[in-house]
Design a protein around this motif. Sequence first.
Motif, PDB file in Angstrom:
ATOM      1  N   ASP A   4     -15.313 -48.780   3.569  1.00 17.22           N
ATOM      2  CA  ASP A   4     -15.855 -49.984   4.204  1.00 17.22           C
ATOM      3  C   ASP A   4     -14.903 -50.564   5.248  1.00 17.22           C
ATOM      4  OD1 ASP A   4     -18.243 -49.873   2.829  1.00 17.22           O
ATOM      5  OD2 ASP A   4     -17.534 -51.180   1.206  1.00 17.22           O
ATOM      6  N   ASP A   5     -13.617 -50.578   4.968  1.00 14.46           N
ATOM      7  CA  ASP A   5     -12.650 -51.125   5.934  1.00 14.46           C
ATOM      8  C   ASP A   5     -12.592 -50.280   7.195  1.00 14.46           C
ATOM      9  OD1 ASP A   5     -11.974 -53.257   4.320  1.00 14.46           O
ATOM     10  OD2 ASP A   5     -10.324 -52.164   3.338  1.00 14.46           O
ATOM     11  N   LEU A   6     -12.586 -48.956   7.039  1.00 15.00           N
ATOM     12  CA  LEU A   6     -12.555 -48.065   8.202  1.00 15.00           C
ATOM     13  C   LEU A   6     -13.867 -48.147   8.987  1.00 15.00           C
ATOM     14  CD1 LEU A   6     -10.741 -44.928   6.731  1.00 15.00           C
ATOM     15  CD2 LEU A   6      -9.806 -46.714   8.229  1.00 15.00           C
ATOM     16  N   ALA A  10     -14.273 -49.178  12.833  1.00 14.14           N
ATOM     17  CA  ALA A  10     -14.994 -48.323  13.782  1.00 14.14           C
ATOM     18  C   ALA A  10     -16.070 -49.113  14.518  1.00 14.14           C
ATOM     19  CB  ALA A  10     -15.611 -47.129  13.055  1.00 14.14           C
ATOM     20  N   ARG A  11     -16.792 -49.964  13.801  1.00 17.11           N
ATOM     21  CA  ARG A  11     -17.818 -50.800  14.443  1.00 17.11           C
ATOM     22  C   ARG A  11     -17.181 -51.770  15.436  1.00 17.11           C
ATOM     23  NH1 ARG A  11     -21.466 -51.743   9.084  1.00 17.11           N
ATOM     24  NH2 ARG A  11     -22.718 -49.857   9.308  1.00 17.11           N
ATOM     25  N   GLN A  12     -16.061 -52.365  15.062  1.00 15.71           N
ATOM     26  CA  GLN A  12     -15.367 -53.281  15.973  1.00 15.71           C
ATOM     27  C   GLN A  12     -14.890 -52.540  17.213  1.00 15.71           C
ATOM     28  OE1 GLN A  12     -15.066 -56.696  15.777  1.00 15.71           O
ATOM     29  NE2 GLN A  12     -14.315 -56.434  17.856  1.00 15.71           N
ATOM     30  N   ALA A  13     -14.359 -51.331  17.022  1.00 15.99           N
ATOM     31  CA  ALA A  13     -13.908 -50.531  18.162  1.00 15.99           C
ATOM     32  C   ALA A  13     -15.088 -50.184  19.069  1.00 15.99           C
ATOM     33  CB  ALA A  13     -13.220 -49.256  17.676  1.00 15.99           C
ATOM     34  N   ALA A  14     -16.248 -49.900  18.497  1.00 16.89           N
ATOM     35  CA  ALA A  14     -17.443 -49.610  19.295  1.00 16.89           C
ATOM     36  C   ALA A  14     -17.857 -50.832  20.104  1.00 16.89           C
ATOM     37  CB  ALA A  14     -18.588 -49.150  18.393  1.00 16.89           C
ATOM     38  N   MET A  15     -17.784 -52.020  19.500  1.00 20.66           N
ATOM     39  CA  MET A  15     -18.121 -53.254  20.228  1.00 20.66           C
ATOM     40  C   MET A  15     -17.113 -53.507  21.344  1.00 20.66           C
ATOM     41  SD  MET A  15     -19.657 -55.852  17.267  1.00 20.66           S
ATOM     42  CE  MET A  15     -18.296 -56.902  17.463  1.00 20.66           C
TER      43      MET A  15
END
Length: 169
Positions: A4-6, A10-15
């Motif tokens: 979940d943390d990774l 990953a979602r934050q990096a995509a944003m």
Amino acid sequence: MLNDDLLRLARQAAMNLAEAQERAEGARTEYHQAVRRLHLAGASLREIADALEISHQRVHQMVEEAGGTPGWKPRRTPPEPACSFCGVTHTEPGSLVAGPGVYICHACVAASTVAIADAKDQPQVATPLACSFCDRPATEAQHLATGPGVRICERCVGFCSEIVDLYLD
């Protein structure tokens, strides 16, 4: 099994990537419009290329991408150019902004700015029309100010407003 943390990272990096791409596209558009303004102010494509240390072909592409096409400046200027929106003739320099076979005066630029700002509060109406200056379809331009047989999108109104401001200041 996803950590979940990774996954959150990953979602934050995509944003972050999407935001950076949007900023880069905005900067590219701003650069191309600045080059186009240089050309419309009278600099040749070759002069611009030499000054910016890029190829003449790239300058040509940038001017086109910013909305300037070979037809942007009419080949023959009518003896007394008139605003395509209100019909008033103008002979003093800087009083009209030329598009591909169309003109807009400073008063109609101001009126179009207000009309488009007012239209933002209204739902968009589906129409097959396109901007008379850049030929962008209404579906992409979102809002068009219209005159008798001519239309101008928000982006072109902003660009024309910048040109008018250069001459009126």
